[in-house]
Design a protein around this motif. Structure first.
Motif, short mmCIF file in Angstrom:
data_model
loop_
_atom_site.label_atom_id
_atom_site.label_comp_id
_atom_site.label_asym_id
_atom_site.label_seq_id
_atom_site.Cartn_x
_atom_site.Cartn_y
_atom_site.Cartn_z
N HIS A 259 0.90 -1.26 -0.17
CA HIS A 259 -0.02 -0.19 -0.11
C HIS A 259 0.86 1.25 0.02
CE1 HIS A 259 -3.78 -2.04 0.69
NE2 HIS A 259 -3.11 -2.99 1.52
N LYS A 260 0.46 2.12 -0.53
CA LYS A 260 0.88 3.52 -0.49
C LYS A 260 0.28 4.46 0.65
CE LYS A 260 3.64 3.40 -4.14
NZ LYS A 260 5.17 3.32 -3.83
N LEU B 201 17.19 8.67 1.10
CA LEU B 201 16.28 8.80 2.26
C LEU B 201 14.91 8.30 2.03
CD1 LEU B 201 15.45 10.29 5.21
CD2 LEU B 201 14.90 12.40 3.70
N ILE B 202 14.27 7.28 3.00
CA ILE B 202 13.01 6.75 2.93
C ILE B 202 12.36 7.17 4.26
CG2 ILE B 202 11.70 4.50 2.66
CD1 ILE B 202 14.10 3.60 1.14
N LEU B 203 11.04 7.64 3.84
CA LEU B 203 10.08 7.70 5.22
C LEU B 203 9.13 6.52 5.04
CD1 LEU B 203 9.16 11.68 4.50
CD2 LEU B 203 11.03 10.46 5.87
N ALA B 204 8.87 6.47 6.46
CA ALA B 204 7.77 5.35 6.98
C ALA B 204 6.73 5.68 7.97
CB ALA B 204 8.72 3.96 7.46
N ASN B 205 5.59 5.43 7.53
CA ASN B 205 4.29 5.60 8.23
C ASN B 205 4.05 6.98 8.95
OD1 ASN B 205 2.08 4.73 9.44
ND2 ASN B 205 2.87 4.06 11.36
N ASN C 115 7.38 9.84 -4.43
CA ASN C 115 6.38 9.52 -3.49
C ASN C 115 6.47 7.93 -3.37
OD1 ASN C 115 4.19 11.31 -3.04
ND2 ASN C 115 4.22 11.65 -5.30
N ASP C 116 7.54 7.17 -4.19
CA ASP C 116 7.71 5.80 -4.08
C ASP C 116 8.67 5.84 -3.01
OD1 ASP C 116 9.69 7.26 -5.44
OD2 ASP C 116 10.30 5.35 -6.69
N LYS C 117 9.09 6.52 -2.61
CA LYS C 117 9.92 6.47 -1.24
C LYS C 117 9.56 6.77 0.15
CE LYS C 117 13.76 5.66 -3.64
NZ LYS C 117 13.10 5.48 -4.98
N ILE C 118 8.01 6.75 0.01
CA ILE C 118 7.37 6.92 1.36
C ILE C 118 6.37 5.60 1.52
CG2 ILE C 118 5.56 8.27 2.87
CD1 ILE C 118 6.64 10.92 0.85
N PHE C 119 6.66 5.02 2.69
CA PHE C 119 5.72 3.75 2.83
C PHE C 119 4.76 3.91 4.16
CE2 PHE C 119 9.46 2.92 0.19
CZ PHE C 119 9.06 2.12 -0.94
N PRO C 120 4.05 2.87 3.94
CA PRO C 120 3.10 2.62 5.31
C PRO C 120 3.52 2.23 6.52
CG PRO C 120 2.33 1.33 3.76
CD PRO C 120 3.38 2.36 3.06
N THR C 121 4.65 1.27 6.40
CA THR C 121 5.34 0.42 7.49
C THR C 121 7.01 0.54 6.94
OG1 THR C 121 5.24 -1.74 6.48
CG2 THR C 121 3.14 -0.81 7.66
#
Length: 664
Positions: free
Chosen positions: A36-37, A617-621, A641-647
């Motif tokens: 999921h995004k 750099l990646i962001l999570a949740n 946007n593909d570097k931001i994840f829900p978990t």
């Protein structure tokens, strides 16, 4: 035959490989299909957003929910009941409840009468003003207050605070009339402060004084009050005793009068009855069935000591007595309040401080007993009730009254059902003022000192201080600072230290939020702090950092620098261990409840610094508020946007294929 068998084996092997390949493919499809995004919340109207914020800040308890879908007549009734809760609980009042309230009211009246006389002396006022403050304010509170258990009247800490602050402005012996007027003025503004906080629903402001600071402040005030009572307990004359409240000045004054100031008859009376009161308190604490013993003990002490002094004429041998308590109920004091002149601002300053302390004590007591009886207490309504009773009290010769812990505890244990117990107590005080006050003429000051000392002993909560030390050392510093400030300097300095340390703790937590390195727990997709879970393993080539706070202007630079420092330390470790270099930095943002423009700029600077190092750099949740601001600032597009994840698990799986993760 052998050739045919070999051919069949090859077909089976090929088929198994195809099945395995298909299964692997399906697993891969399964993994990517449910990746999921991070959802972006729908845009809110600015006015609605502002309204929602104000509502959550000031009306978190939704006080108007009872008025929804009600006819106008019903709304009017509910509105009146909201102001005067007695109209609500009075409808279901019964003889059974009154019986409990009557017993509780009579019990706390027997406790409050001698205490009030002593507390008035703490405030440097004549004894009758203590009794006045247990007559009118409890009546007002019974009609407007929402607590069933609070017993209203003067309390030791507020009395000492008022006495100390007022005497710094006016000498209570040389200018008695002006001192009394300033006391009424301070009481008026204490009530205005309390009522205003309630009307504006700003009750959360008193929460800035932490529990640890209150524990230290109360303990320090108890020591200070007890030291002040040595004057009455030892029979030292007022003019020979220091006006200061710190322990050094008081002890110097006590030992300086040891040869010519102490009176052995006074000491005998004081120490004897103090022992009796402490034993009574111990009995009541040991067995709750005997709760009435410490409640009735002060009145018994007053009666016995007064009778003893009367028949022996001990006052002629240097035993100081109350002498005279003015008979009759509260006279009007409206025309004595300073509404103009220099004393107006002085009364305002003292009133605000006294009002806040009184409010803090009442709120703590109310919440304690409400939770024990499992009912809801409206804090803002309580503030309005306390404020109103003090405003009216200031106009009827009362000084600041609030909830008394000792009386409220007795009220609770005596079986009170409603605020009617306050009305019963008030009626007993009324009868005392009208008919009994002349009998207190020969009451020795030593017995009042003993009553106050026995009452304030309960304010020293050693187990609470030990628990604070075990839980939070910084909280203990706040507790100790408030205690030492009160004991070694003054009540005001102790209060200032308590507030300052409480704010310092808030600022420290905001400006220096905690961060942590996360690792993967074995055989799970869960990532946790590696210090808390030593078995959690780091992912090769990936650094996962969690920020445990909102990112604001006050901490944004620290968060950025701390993350870069984590990265530098990790790079040195992997280089020394000949492990893969760090290629990805994942920031776990679930604890980040909000972010401002400074926080966004800090993330942008972090992104640029990482790019120079060749780290992605990646962001999570990120939460809804945070992700909304990341998109509004175009930062989401900056890192992709593909570097931001829900978990965190999804973020890590994007860095490396699954086989690598399975090895971790």
């Amino acid at each position: 035959m052998a050739s045919k068998s070999q051919s069949n084996d090859e077909k089976v092997e090929t088929k198994e490989m195809d099945i395995g390949s298909l299964s692997s493919s399906r697993r891969h499809v399964h993994n990517t299909q449910y990746l999921h995004k991070v959802g972006v919340p729908p845009k809110q109207n600015l006015f609605r957003e502002f309204t929602a914020t104000v509502k959550e800040t000031l009306f978190a308890d939704d006080p108007l929910r009872h008025f929804k879908d009600q006819p106008k007549s019903r709304k009017l009734i509910l509105g009146v009941q909201a102001i005067f809760p007695i109209l609500e609980w009075g409808r279901s009042y019964s003889w059974r409840k009154f019986r409990g309230d009557l017993i509780a009211g009579l019990t706390i009246a027997s406790l409050c009468i001698p205490q009030d006389i002593g507390y008035a002396k703490l405030a440097n006022l004549d004894p009758q003003y203590g009794l006045y403050s247990s007559f009118v304010p409890p009546l007002i509170y019974a009609f407007m207050g929402s607590s069933r258990d609070i017993a209203i009247g003067p309390v030791a800490v507020v009395s000492l605070l008022l006495g100390t602050m007022l005497s710094r402005e006016i000498d209570p012996t040389k200018n008695k009339a002006e001192y009394l007027r300033l006391a009424f003025t301070a009481t008026f503004f204490a009530g205005i402060t309390q009522a205003t906080l309630g009307f504006l629903r700003l009750g959360f402001l008193i929460d800035f004084l932490s529990h640890a600071a209150i524990v230290g402040f109360m303990a320090g005030a108890a020591i200070t009050i007890a030291l002040q009572q040595l004057k009455g307990l030892l029979g030292i004359q007022n003019e020979k005793f220091t006006k200061e409240t710190d322990i050094v000045s008081v002890m110097h004054s006590v030992w300086g009068n040891v040869h010519h100031g102490w009176n052995w008859q006074t000491i005998l009376i004081g120490v004897s009855f103090l022992s009796f009161l402490l034993v009574a308190k111990y009995i009541g604490k040991k067995n709750r069935k005997f709760f009435w013993v410490p409640a009735i003990a002060p009145l018994i002490s007053v009666i016995l000591s007064t009778f003893f002094v009367y028949i022996t004429h001990a006052e002629k041998k240097g035993v100081q007595i109350v002498k005279n308590i003015e008979k009759g109920i509260n006279p009007s004091s409206v025309n004595q309040i300073y509404f103009t002149g220099d004393y107006l601002l002085k009364g305002l300053k003292i009133g605000v401080v006294a009002g806040m302390i009184a409010l803090t004590e009442a709120a703590a007591i109310g919440r304690t007993f409400a939770s024990m009886k499992d009912y809801q207490l409206d804090g803002n309504r309580e503030m309005v009730a306390l404020g109103t009773m003090n405003v009216i009290g200031s106009m009827t010769s009362c000084y600041v009254a609030t909830g008394s812990f000792s009386r409220s505890a007795v009220n609770f244990m005596a079986g009170c059902e409603t605020a009617m117990s306050n009305i019963v107590m008030s009626c007993v005080v009324f009868l005392t003022l009208e008919f009994i006050t002349p009998l207190f003429k020969y009451t020795p000051n030593a017995i009042l000192a003993a009553i106050i000392i026995s009452a304030v002993v309960g304010l020293i909560d050693v187990p609470a201080a030990i628990l604070i030390w075990k839980i939070d050392k910084f909280d203990f510093v706040a507790c100790l600072g408030a205690f030492l400030g009160v004991v070694f300097k003054s009540v005001e300095i102790g209060l200032l230290i308590a507030v300052s340390i409480s704010f310092a703790k808030i600022l420290l937590q905001v400006t220096r939020p905690r961060t942590a390195i996360l690792g993967k727990l074995p055989r799970t997709n869960v990532y946790r702090n590696i210090l808390q879970y030593p078995e959690a393993a780091k992912v090769p080539g990936v650094l996962i950092v969690r920020v445990d706070s909102a990112i604001y202007f006050s901490n944004s630079n620290y968060v950025k620098e701390r993350i870069l420092r984590w990265l530098t330390d990790e790079e040195e470790q992997v280089k020394a261990a000949c492990q893969p270099t760090i290629q990805f930095l994942i920031v776990e943002m679930s604890p980040v409840t909000d972010i401002d423009t400074s926080g966004i700029h800090a993330l942008e600077e972090l992104h640029r610094s990482l790019e120079k190092k060749g780290v992605q750099l990646i962001l999570a949740n990120p939460g809804p508020v945070v992700i909304d601001k990341l998109h509004a600032s175009n930062f989401a597009n900056l890192i992709g946007n593909d570097k931001i994840f829900p978990t965190v698990a999804d973020a890590v799986s994007s860095c490396y294929p699954k086989p690598v993760l399975e090895e971790v």
